[in-house]
Design a protein around this motif. Structure first.
Motif, PDB file in Angstrom:
ATOM      1  N   LEU A 145       0.830  -1.199   0.000  1.00 40.19           N
ATOM      2  CA  LEU A 145       0.000   0.000   0.000  1.00 40.19           C
ATOM      3  C   LEU A 145       0.866   1.251   0.000  1.00 40.19           C
ATOM      4  N   ARG A 146       1.839   1.290   0.883  1.00 35.29           N
ATOM      5  CA  ARG A 146       2.759   2.436   0.925  1.00 35.29           C
ATOM      6  C   ARG A 146       3.473   2.612  -0.404  1.00 35.29           C
ATOM      7  N   ASP A 147       3.968   1.502  -0.958  1.00 33.78           N
ATOM      8  CA  ASP A 147       4.726   1.579  -2.198  1.00 33.78           C
ATOM      9  C   ASP A 147       3.871   2.083  -3.351  1.00 33.78           C
ATOM     10  N   TRP A 148       2.582   1.657  -3.365  1.00 30.77           N
ATOM     11  CA  TRP A 148       1.719   2.114  -4.457  1.00 30.77           C
ATOM     12  C   TRP A 148       1.478   3.609  -4.364  1.00 30.77           C
ATOM     13  N   VAL A 149       1.229   4.117  -3.151  1.00 23.36           N
ATOM     14  CA  VAL A 149       1.036   5.564  -2.967  1.00 23.36           C
ATOM     15  C   VAL A 149       2.280   6.319  -3.410  1.00 23.36           C
ATOM     16  N   CYS A 150       3.454   5.832  -3.007  1.00 24.34           N
ATOM     17  CA  CYS A 150       4.710   6.487  -3.399  1.00 24.34           C
ATOM     18  C   CYS A 150       4.900   6.444  -4.912  1.00 24.34           C
ATOM     19  N   HIS A 151       4.620   5.285  -5.509  1.00 25.33           N
ATOM     20  CA  HIS A 151       4.812   5.153  -6.955  1.00 25.33           C
ATOM     21  C   HIS A 151       3.883   6.092  -7.713  1.00 25.33           C
ATOM     22  N   TRP A 152       2.606   6.078  -7.339  1.00 27.04           N
ATOM     23  CA  TRP A 152       1.628   6.895  -8.060  1.00 27.04           C
ATOM     24  C   TRP A 152       1.918   8.373  -7.918  1.00 27.04           C
ATOM     25  N   HIS A 153       2.015   8.851  -6.698  1.00 26.31           N
ATOM     26  CA  HIS A 153       2.179  10.279  -6.497  1.00 26.31           C
ATOM     27  C   HIS A 153       3.607  10.740  -6.828  1.00 26.31           C
TER      28      HIS A 153
END
Length: 225
Positions: A213-221
């Motif tokens: 979840l953290r990684d997806w937020v970092c990747h997207w934003h």
């Protein structure tokens, strides 16, 4: 969240609001406010999903600010069904940008602004984004996780014939969420033609999936900043 986390009280509409602040080591790239889940069901600023969202924004170089909602921890007042909590979120934003940041030597007034929330907090973040748009304040990032569309009135974040509430929108939901069923979120998103990122096998609290979840937020934003 870590040894560098600062906790303090700021002035709110009905009394003090307890906040936790995490700042990056270098000059901040933005300011992110993170809203926690339902206070009457154990939600606090220390909720693991809320902490995960704060870590993501900290990793992106943002100052991450997590308030406790009314009646939680050191925050005054009592549960107000998302209405007073939205007022408090905006009060924390105003207090931070006008008082706390200058005192700490943080230049954040003209930096990108992000709102993020989990469950009840996602509903509050969406309401906060709507209020900022009505103020004429630009919001760059809005991240909603496990959005409580079945329990609260969540505004459209990509309304028809109107500007989205933020420049960059991210909605994430667990495939096996038994608190807010995925079909309800899709029903809310469909009229807005709003994409929803679905985590296969994830429940409401993303147990065992907080790092992805953290990684997806970092990747997207991070990819679209």
């Amino acid at each position: 969240m870590n040894a560098q986390t600062r906790r303090l009280l700021v002035d709110g509409p009905v009394g003090p609001i307890e906040v936790a602040i995490d700042a990056p080591a270098g000059p901040p790239r933005g300011l992110a406010l993170v809203a926690h889940p339902h206070p009457l069901f154990g939600g606090t600023l220390d909720n693991k999903v809320a902490q995960t969202l704060a870590r993501a924004w900290l990793q992106l170089g943002f100052v991450a600010v997590r308030p406790n909602f009314r009646g939680v921890g050191g925050t005054a007042g009592s549960f107000d069904h998302g209405v007073g909590e939205t007022d408090d979120l905006l009060a924390v934003l105003d207090h931070f940008t006008l008082q706390i940041a200058p005192q700490a030597g943080l230049e954040v007034h003209d930096l990108p602004l992000a709102l993020a929330g989990f469950s009840f907090g996602a509903a509050v973040a969406a309401r906060g984004a709507q209020a900022l748009q009505q103020r004429g304040v630009a919001l760059q990032h809005l991240t909603l996780v496990g959005t409580a569309v079945t329990r609260f009135d969540v505004p459209s974040i990509k309304p028809a014939n109107a500007a989205p509430l933020a420049q960059r929108l991210l909605v994430l939901h667990g495939e096996q969420d038994d608190v807010v069923p995925l079909p309800a979120v899709l029903d809310w998103a469909r009229p807005q033609q709003l994409p929803v990122v679905v985590f296969p096998g994830a429940g409401h609290f993303f147990h065992g999936l907080l790092l992805p979840l953290r990684d997806w937020v970092c990747h997207w934003h991070g990819a679209v900043s």
